[in-house]
Design an enzyme around this catalytic site. Structure first.
Site, PDB file in Angstrom:
ATOM      1  N   HIS A  73       0.440   4.140  -2.768  1.00  0.00           N
ATOM      2  CA  HIS A  73       0.072   5.511  -2.415  1.00  0.00           C
ATOM      3  C   HIS A  73       1.171   6.515  -2.733  1.00  0.00           C
ATOM      4  CE1 HIS A  73      -3.706   5.146   0.230  1.00  0.00           C
ATOM      5  NE2 HIS A  73      -3.643   4.124  -0.607  1.00  0.00           N
TER       6      HIS A  73
ATOM      7  N   ARG B 136       0.825  -1.209   0.000  1.00  0.00           N
ATOM      8  CA  ARG B 136       0.000   0.000   0.000  1.00  0.00           C
ATOM      9  C   ARG B 136       0.861   1.262   0.000  1.00  0.00           C
ATOM     10  NH1 ARG B 136      -2.547   2.634   4.507  1.00  0.00           N
ATOM     11  NH2 ARG B 136      -4.161   4.070   3.787  1.00  0.00           N
TER      12      ARG B 136
ATOM     13  N   TRP C 261     -10.786  -8.268   2.054  1.00  0.00           N
ATOM     14  CA  TRP C 261     -11.608  -8.477   0.857  1.00  0.00           C
ATOM     15  C   TRP C 261     -11.812  -9.960   0.544  1.00  0.00           C
ATOM     16  CZ3 TRP C 261      -8.382  -4.327   1.447  1.00  0.00           C
ATOM     17  CH2 TRP C 261      -8.900  -3.063   1.149  1.00  0.00           C
TER      18      TRP C 261
END
Length: 372
Positions: A135, A131, A274
């Site tokens: 980002h 991540r 998820w």
């Protein structure tokens, strides 16, 4: 052997064999950790809490669709560093990036993924490090050439405190020991290479990568609002990704990285992974998205969906746009059926993502690392 090592071994099997191996382990792990509600999260050891506080708060999974309009929790200050400046320096024979053994860096990062990770989320720092790479790269704007991985401006408080970057202090701090060992390695190269390691060591595709990014000063910090908002649907998703230069197929491929990681109520406001194997890179995000029955979660947090059978995995409104939009869905259906095609397309899209706006030296080599 910890859960992450079991899943990483299973991830190497591929296809149906991989699903059959990792799903029971992952499902039992999720049930044991009981992450479906924030109050059920297990207590962390003192050692873990100290490390997390130093890093700016306990972490998130990948969750790159999670954007909060205001910072949540404490601020994250800048990490002191000496900028690697100047195009001329980068192109010269004495450019610092040429002094780095990147294969050894890869190995050292791979060790960090599992280091003291037993009590961290699902047993790996891979998702939160992935991540960070996303980002730090996903701020690029093709209209003016600003943003992107070149610069690593999330080192500075203004960008580190953007709502979308909550929890990434954990990933930045975990990688500090690598930076200290390789002072000629820019943060920009470190963070993007770490994302490649996280993907490959979780059983994902091989990602071509090249060095030569240069770190920037604080005056290059990117304004807030360039990362996706999880509460919005396809128009917003396209606005964000089209700004970077991606098409619909590339958007869906990149969103498939939601196979890894989870959301946290104390950071994004959302809660849960998820799929049932949040430390394994696979096409499971698409299978769950298309084949599960999803219901709106009844809780005090923001609107999200949970699977009806167990309530232990979730989807965000922006994820559901992939299922509902005709053009997005056709790619999701393809990737759910064909993991190899998903891996091939993801590799290309992710490699593009971490290179957006980077003025690479002409002699920068493309490197393909072998997973350990």
């Amino acid at each position: 052997m910890n859960t992450f090592k079991v899943l990483r071994t299973a991830a190497r099997l591929g296809g149906a064999a991989r699903s059959a191996t990792h799903a029971p382990v992952a499902r039992s792990t999720l049930a044991r950790r009981a992450y479906s509600t924030p109050s059920a999260q297990p207590a962390k050891s003192n050692k873990h809490w100290v490390g997390a506080l130093i890093g700016g708060g306990i972490g998130l999974g990948l969750a790159y669709y999670v954007y909060s309009p205001t910072p949540v929790g404490g601020s994250v200050g800048p990490i002191a560093t000496t900028d690697i400046k100047g195009e001329g320096q980068q192109h010269s024979d004495h450019a610092p990036w040429k002094k780095v053994d990147y294969n050894q860096v890869y190995k050292d990062i791979a060790e960090v993924l599992e280091e003291n990770a037993e009590d961290y989320d699902d047993g790996s720092f891979g998702p939160v490090i992935l991540r960070l790479a996303w980002h730090s790269s996903g701020t690029f704007s093709k209209a003016d050439g600003t943003g992107g991985s070149n610069g690593a401006t999330m080192r500075y408080a203004p960008e580190a405190n953007h709502g979308a970057n909550n929890g990434l202090g954990v990933a930045r701090q975990k990688l500090e020991k690598i930076k200290a060992k390789y002072p000629d390695l820019s943060y920009s190269d470190l963070w993007t290479l770490a994302g490649v390691v996280a993907i490959q060591e979780a059983g994902g595709p091989q990602i071509p990568w090249r060095p030569g990014r240069a770190d920037a000063s604080e005056n290059k910090v990117i304004p807030d609002g360039r990362l996706p908002d999880a509460s919005k649907k396809q128009d917003h998703v396209r606005d964000i990704f089209y700004r970077m230069g991606f098409n619909d197929q590339e958007i869906v491929a990149l969103v498939g990285a939601h196979a890894m990681g989870r959301c946290h109520p104390d950071r994004s406001g959302y809660d849960g992974p998820w799929d049932f194997s949040p430390t394994t890179f696979s096409n499971e995000f698409f299978n769950q998205l298309l084949n599960q029955e999803w219901v709106v979660k009844k809780w005090d947090g923001p609107m999200q969906y949970v699977d009806k059978p167990t309530g232990s995995i979730m989807m965000l409104p922006a994820d559901m746009a992939i299922k509902e939009d005709k053009e997005f869905r056709k790619w999701a259906e393809l990737y759910a059926k064909d993991e190899k095609r998903f891996f091939d397309d993801f590799s290309k899209a992710f490699s593009k993502l971490i290179e957006l706006g980077v003025p690479f030296p002409e002699d920068s080599p493309v490197i393909k690392f072998q997973p350990l």
